[in-house]
Design a protein around this motif. Structure first.
Motif, PDB file in Angstrom:
ATOM      1  N   ARG A   7      21.964 -21.418  28.393  1.00  0.00           N
ATOM      2  CA  ARG A   7      22.858 -22.251  29.187  1.00  0.00           C
ATOM      3  C   ARG A   7      22.131 -22.859  30.391  1.00  0.00           C
ATOM      4  NH1 ARG A   7      27.872 -23.790  30.208  1.00  0.00           N
ATOM      5  NH2 ARG A   7      28.572 -23.827  32.379  1.00  0.00           N
ATOM      6  N   TYR A  10      20.262 -25.809  29.313  1.00  0.00           N
ATOM      7  CA  TYR A  10      21.186 -26.888  29.011  1.00  0.00           C
ATOM      8  C   TYR A  10      21.640 -27.590  30.284  1.00  0.00           C
ATOM      9  CZ  TYR A  10      25.682 -29.123  28.186  1.00  0.00           C
ATOM     10  OH  TYR A  10      26.713 -30.018  28.175  1.00  0.00           O
ATOM     11  N   LEU A  11      22.055 -26.788  31.278  1.00  0.00           N
ATOM     12  CA  LEU A  11      22.557 -27.371  32.528  1.00  0.00           C
ATOM     13  C   LEU A  11      21.462 -28.151  33.250  1.00  0.00           C
ATOM     14  CD1 LEU A  11      24.969 -24.705  34.068  1.00  0.00           C
ATOM     15  CD2 LEU A  11      25.522 -26.932  33.098  1.00  0.00           C
ATOM     16  N   LEU A  14      21.088 -31.369  31.462  1.00  0.00           N
ATOM     17  CA  LEU A  14      22.286 -32.183  31.691  1.00  0.00           C
ATOM     18  C   LEU A  14      22.239 -32.823  33.078  1.00  0.00           C
ATOM     19  CD1 LEU A  14      25.152 -33.087  30.792  1.00  0.00           C
ATOM     20  CD2 LEU A  14      26.027 -30.999  31.839  1.00  0.00           C
ATOM     21  N   ARG A  15      21.853 -31.989  34.060  1.00  0.00           N
ATOM     22  CA  ARG A  15      21.775 -32.507  35.431  1.00  0.00           C
ATOM     23  C   ARG A  15      20.746 -33.632  35.537  1.00  0.00           C
ATOM     24  NH1 ARG A  15      22.153 -29.938  40.162  1.00  0.00           N
ATOM     25  NH2 ARG A  15      19.901 -29.820  40.269  1.00  0.00           N
ATOM     26  N   THR A  18      22.530 -36.725  34.197  1.00  0.00           N
ATOM     27  CA  THR A  18      23.597 -37.298  35.021  1.00  0.00           C
ATOM     28  C   THR A  18      23.047 -37.836  36.346  1.00  0.00           C
ATOM     29  OG1 THR A  18      24.178 -35.170  36.040  1.00  0.00           O
ATOM     30  CG2 THR A  18      25.386 -35.799  34.064  1.00  0.00           C
ATOM     31  N   ILE A  19      22.050 -37.157  36.908  1.00  0.00           N
ATOM     32  CA  ILE A  19      21.493 -37.657  38.169  1.00  0.00           C
ATOM     33  C   ILE A  19      20.773 -38.975  37.935  1.00  0.00           C
ATOM     34  CG2 ILE A  19      19.762 -37.207  39.967  1.00  0.00           C
ATOM     35  CD1 ILE A  19      20.578 -34.273  39.908  1.00  0.00           C
ATOM     36  N   ALA A  22      23.343 -41.656  37.558  1.00  0.00           N
ATOM     37  CA  ALA A  22      23.955 -42.039  38.844  1.00  0.00           C
ATOM     38  C   ALA A  22      22.996 -42.898  39.656  1.00  0.00           C
ATOM     39  CB  ALA A  22      24.353 -40.793  39.627  1.00  0.00           C
TER      40      ALA A  22
ATOM     41  N   ARG B  52      34.176 -22.237  35.639  1.00  0.00           N
ATOM     42  CA  ARG B  52      33.615 -23.577  35.496  1.00  0.00           C
ATOM     43  C   ARG B  52      34.679 -24.548  35.990  1.00  0.00           C
ATOM     44  NH1 ARG B  52      30.926 -22.278  29.568  1.00  0.00           N
ATOM     45  NH2 ARG B  52      29.619 -20.613  30.419  1.00  0.00           N
ATOM     46  N   GLU B  72      30.579 -20.671  38.860  1.00  0.00           N
ATOM     47  CA  GLU B  72      29.399 -20.757  37.995  1.00  0.00           C
ATOM     48  C   GLU B  72      28.865 -22.184  37.916  1.00  0.00           C
ATOM     49  OE1 GLU B  72      27.432 -20.359  33.796  1.00  0.00           O
ATOM     50  OE2 GLU B  72      29.127 -21.617  34.300  1.00  0.00           O
ATOM     51  N   THR B  73      29.731 -23.137  37.541  1.00  0.00           N
ATOM     52  CA  THR B  73      29.301 -24.532  37.415  1.00  0.00           C
ATOM     53  C   THR B  73      30.376 -25.462  37.954  1.00  0.00           C
ATOM     54  OG1 THR B  73      28.208 -23.902  35.339  1.00  0.00           O
ATOM     55  CG2 THR B  73      28.368 -26.250  35.815  1.00  0.00           C
ATOM     56  N   TYR B  75      31.416 -29.524  37.781  1.00  0.00           N
ATOM     57  CA  TYR B  75      31.208 -30.892  37.338  1.00  0.00           C
ATOM     58  C   TYR B  75      31.857 -31.797  38.371  1.00  0.00           C
ATOM     59  CZ  TYR B  75      29.724 -28.747  33.025  1.00  0.00           C
ATOM     60  OH  TYR B  75      29.047 -27.995  32.108  1.00  0.00           O
ATOM     61  N   ILE B  89      24.361 -36.580  45.279  1.00  0.00           N
ATOM     62  CA  ILE B  89      23.129 -36.271  44.541  1.00  0.00           C
ATOM     63  C   ILE B  89      22.237 -35.370  45.394  1.00  0.00           C
ATOM     64  CG2 ILE B  89      20.984 -37.249  43.627  1.00  0.00           C
ATOM     65  CD1 ILE B  89      22.575 -39.683  42.761  1.00  0.00           C
ATOM     66  N   ALA B  92      23.518 -31.941  45.296  1.00  0.00           N
ATOM     67  CA  ALA B  92      23.291 -31.339  43.980  1.00  0.00           C
ATOM     68  C   ALA B  92      21.824 -30.963  43.768  1.00  0.00           C
ATOM     69  CB  ALA B  92      23.748 -32.308  42.892  1.00  0.00           C
ATOM     70  N   ARG B  93      20.930 -31.637  44.475  1.00  0.00           N
ATOM     71  CA  ARG B  93      19.507 -31.316  44.348  1.00  0.00           C
ATOM     72  C   ARG B  93      19.215 -29.899  44.835  1.00  0.00           C
ATOM     73  NH1 ARG B  93      14.726 -33.532  46.213  1.00  0.00           N
ATOM     74  NH2 ARG B  93      15.628 -33.375  48.282  1.00  0.00           N
ATOM     75  N   ARG B  95      21.637 -27.495  44.979  1.00  0.00           N
ATOM     76  CA  ARG B  95      22.517 -26.524  44.323  1.00  0.00           C
ATOM     77  C   ARG B  95      22.516 -26.808  42.826  1.00  0.00           C
ATOM     78  NH1 ARG B  95      24.061 -25.927  49.249  1.00  0.00           N
ATOM     79  NH2 ARG B  95      25.135 -24.015  49.894  1.00  0.00           N
ATOM     80  N   HIS B  96      21.867 -25.913  42.099  1.00  0.00           N
ATOM     81  CA  HIS B  96      21.600 -26.231  40.701  1.00  0.00           C
ATOM     82  C   HIS B  96      22.790 -26.019  39.784  1.00  0.00           C
ATOM     83  CE1 HIS B  96      17.112 -26.775  41.138  1.00  0.00           C
ATOM     84  NE2 HIS B  96      17.563 -26.504  42.344  1.00  0.00           N
ATOM     85  N   ILE B  98      25.617 -27.622  40.356  1.00  0.00           N
ATOM     86  CA  ILE B  98      26.450 -28.824  40.469  1.00  0.00           C
ATOM     87  C   ILE B  98      25.915 -29.885  39.514  1.00  0.00           C
ATOM     88  CG2 ILE B  98      27.235 -30.684  41.977  1.00  0.00           C
ATOM     89  CD1 ILE B  98      26.897 -28.820  44.360  1.00  0.00           C
ATOM     90  N   VAL B  99      26.808 -30.407  38.679  1.00  0.00           N
ATOM     91  CA  VAL B  99      26.438 -31.531  37.823  1.00  0.00           C
ATOM     92  C   VAL B  99      27.114 -32.767  38.403  1.00  0.00           C
ATOM     93  CG1 VAL B  99      26.484 -32.482  35.489  1.00  0.00           C
ATOM     94  CG2 VAL B  99      26.342 -30.004  35.815  1.00  0.00           C
ATOM     95  N   PRO B 100      26.369 -33.612  39.122  1.00  0.00           N
ATOM     96  CA  PRO B 100      26.991 -34.789  39.728  1.00  0.00           C
ATOM     97  C   PRO B 100      27.167 -35.886  38.694  1.00  0.00           C
ATOM     98  CG  PRO B 100      24.657 -34.735  40.281  1.00  0.00           C
ATOM     99  CD  PRO B 100      24.918 -33.550  39.399  1.00  0.00           C
ATOM    100  N   ILE B 101      28.365 -36.414  38.613  1.00  0.00           N
ATOM    101  CA  ILE B 101      28.635 -37.451  37.614  1.00  0.00           C
ATOM    102  C   ILE B 101      29.198 -38.671  38.315  1.00  0.00           C
ATOM    103  CG2 ILE B 101      30.034 -38.072  35.604  1.00  0.00           C
ATOM    104  CD1 ILE B 101      30.109 -35.025  34.956  1.00  0.00           C
ATOM    105  N   PHE B 114      29.611 -35.429  29.272  1.00  0.00           N
ATOM    106  CA  PHE B 114      28.855 -34.573  30.194  1.00  0.00           C
ATOM    107  C   PHE B 114      29.595 -33.285  30.545  1.00  0.00           C
ATOM    108  CE2 PHE B 114      27.264 -38.853  31.884  1.00  0.00           C
ATOM    109  CZ  PHE B 114      26.162 -38.840  31.053  1.00  0.00           C
ATOM    110  N   GLU B 116      32.344 -29.953  29.956  1.00  0.00           N
ATOM    111  CA  GLU B 116      32.763 -28.975  28.942  1.00  0.00           C
ATOM    112  C   GLU B 116      34.159 -28.468  29.302  1.00  0.00           C
ATOM    113  OE1 GLU B 116      30.526 -25.283  29.255  1.00  0.00           O
ATOM    114  OE2 GLU B 116      30.063 -25.792  31.323  1.00  0.00           O
TER     115      GLU B 116
END
Lengths: 193, 203
Positions: A7, A10-11, A14-15, A18-19, A22, B52, B72-73, B75, B89, B92-93, B95-96, B98-101, B114, B116
């Motif tokens: 996981r 994967y994350l 994925l990051r 998405t980064i 963006a 999540r 945990e995560t 989005y 962004i 998020a750099r 804090r790993h 965080i998935v910034p969308i 992107f 889940e």
């Protein structure tokens, strides 16, 4: 079939995606030409404000040094007033020279804004003039946003305070115009038209 | 939620936006952030390490950074204006989890690839169709998952009272099959806001 070990991997991937996505969108948004125009208009209006404030303070200072002057300055334009005060000896004169230079900057920036507006939004600029067009676009938040706005919204862009207080309380009259009032055909229009 | 002498904090690397530190923990100011304001006003909310979260309306990542300290995560979805997204962004750099969308919460079909299945949807968007946005994003929420909706009445309709908007939204949420477990205002921290906490399906 497994594409990712776990996981965490994967994350991380994925990051990355998405980064990057963006960042690409941010660059695209900034390169449209309207993004810089927005900043130019905001700077222009801010310089206006600053010049007015500084001039006001300088005049008060000048009046202390020249008590007999107070009548005359009211009939004088701010720009000329600064010109007179510039000749004062000492700190006041030096500061007024700065104010003068700043208002020259303002005049130059205004021409830059008009020129840029002609390039970025030629039709709107031809219709309502460069400055008004640029301010409308700035208030809307972008060229494509402005293009999609209904006419009724464009009519009151810049008069949000009056509009919302009318909608909320219903006591004050709705605003008839916002930024478009700056156009000479609007502010010179005969009442009742 | 972790409390130190009545102050809500989160455990993580500080210096994200100039937040104060307390015993090495990051102070989570209810005046700046709506989630701790809701908790102080009695919202039954707990962020746990296995969660999540889908966060709609991430803005510049202030609240997101605190949520990420707990779960945990995250989005984190944020729309157009480039400035907040740049800040997000940057957050998020560091804090790993965080998935910034960069995407429009109105169009989950665009960023759905992107995301889940999540345990919580946190929504704080200043849009007129806030209930509708939630409905569109509901498929991401697991059965038994939680919705935290920060309803900004003034964005929905300036002419209506906060209570009226809340009432309409309550009906809309129930029609989506959500069970509302808690409703409260964010006074005195944020005006004209109502927080609603709901669960999806089951118990």
């Amino acid at each position: 079939m497994r594409f990712f070990g776990d996981r965490e991997e994967y994350l991380a991937k994925l990051r990355n995606v998405t980064i990057r996505d963006a960042r690409r969108k941010i660059i695209a948004a900034f390169s449209e030409g309207d993004a810089e125009l927005i900043q130019m208009v905001r700077m222009l209006d801010e310089i206006d404000e600053v010049v007015n404030l500084l001039t006001e303070k300088a005049v008060e200072w000048y009046l202390v040094r020249n008590p007999g002057f107070s009548r005359k300055y009211k009939s004088m334009s701010a720009k000329r007033m600064v010109g007179v005060m510039k000749k004062e000896r000492g700190p006041l004169g030096r500061i007024c020279a700065e104010i003068d230079a700043l208002s020259d900057q303002r005049a130059t920036l205004m021409r830059d804004v008009s020129k840029r507006t002609d390039a970025v939004m030629p039709n709107c600029s031809a219709l309502v003039g460069g400055l008004v067009a640029a301010r409308l676009m700035e208030r809307a938040g972008g060229l494509s946003v402005l293009a999609g706005l209904p006419a009724s919204t464009i009519q009151v862009l810049g008069a949000e305070g009056a509009l919302f207080s009318h909608l909320r309380a219903g006591e004050s009259a709705p605003p008839k115009h916002g930024i478009i009032f700056q156009h000479r055909r609007v502010h010179n229009a005969p009442p009742g038209m | 939620m972790k409390l130190i002498r009545g102050t809500i904090v989160s455990v993580g690397e500080g210096g994200v936006y100039g937040e104060r530190m307390l015993n090495g923990c990051r102070v989570w100011d209810p005046h700046r952030s709506k989630l701790p304001a809701a908790v102080i006003n009695g919202a039954p909310l707990d962020l746990t390490a296995d969660m999540r979260v889908l966060y709609l309306g991430a803005a510049n990542g202030t609240t997101v950074s605190h949520v990420a300290d707990y779960v945990e995560t995250v989005y984190a979805v944020e729309f157009a204006p480039p400035r907040p997204m740049q800040d997000l962004i940057e957050v998020a750099r560091r804090r790993h989890n965080i998935v910034p969308i960069m995407g429009d919460a109105n169009r989950p079909e665009v960023y759905g690839c992107f995301v889940e299945a999540v345990d919580m949807i946190y929504q704080d968007v200043a849009q007129p169709n806030q209930a509708d946005i939630l409905r569109k994003n509901l498929p991401f929420l697991k059965n038994g998952g939680i919705v935290v909706l920060m309803l900004k009445a003034r964005s929905v309709d300036v002419r209506k009272k906060s209570e009226e908007v809340a009432e309409e939204t309550r009906t809309a949420l129930q029609e989506m099959g959500l069970t509302i477990v808690w409703t409260g205002t964010l006074d005195p921290f944020h005006r004209d806001h109502t927080c609603m906490i709901c669960t999806k399906g089951g118990e």
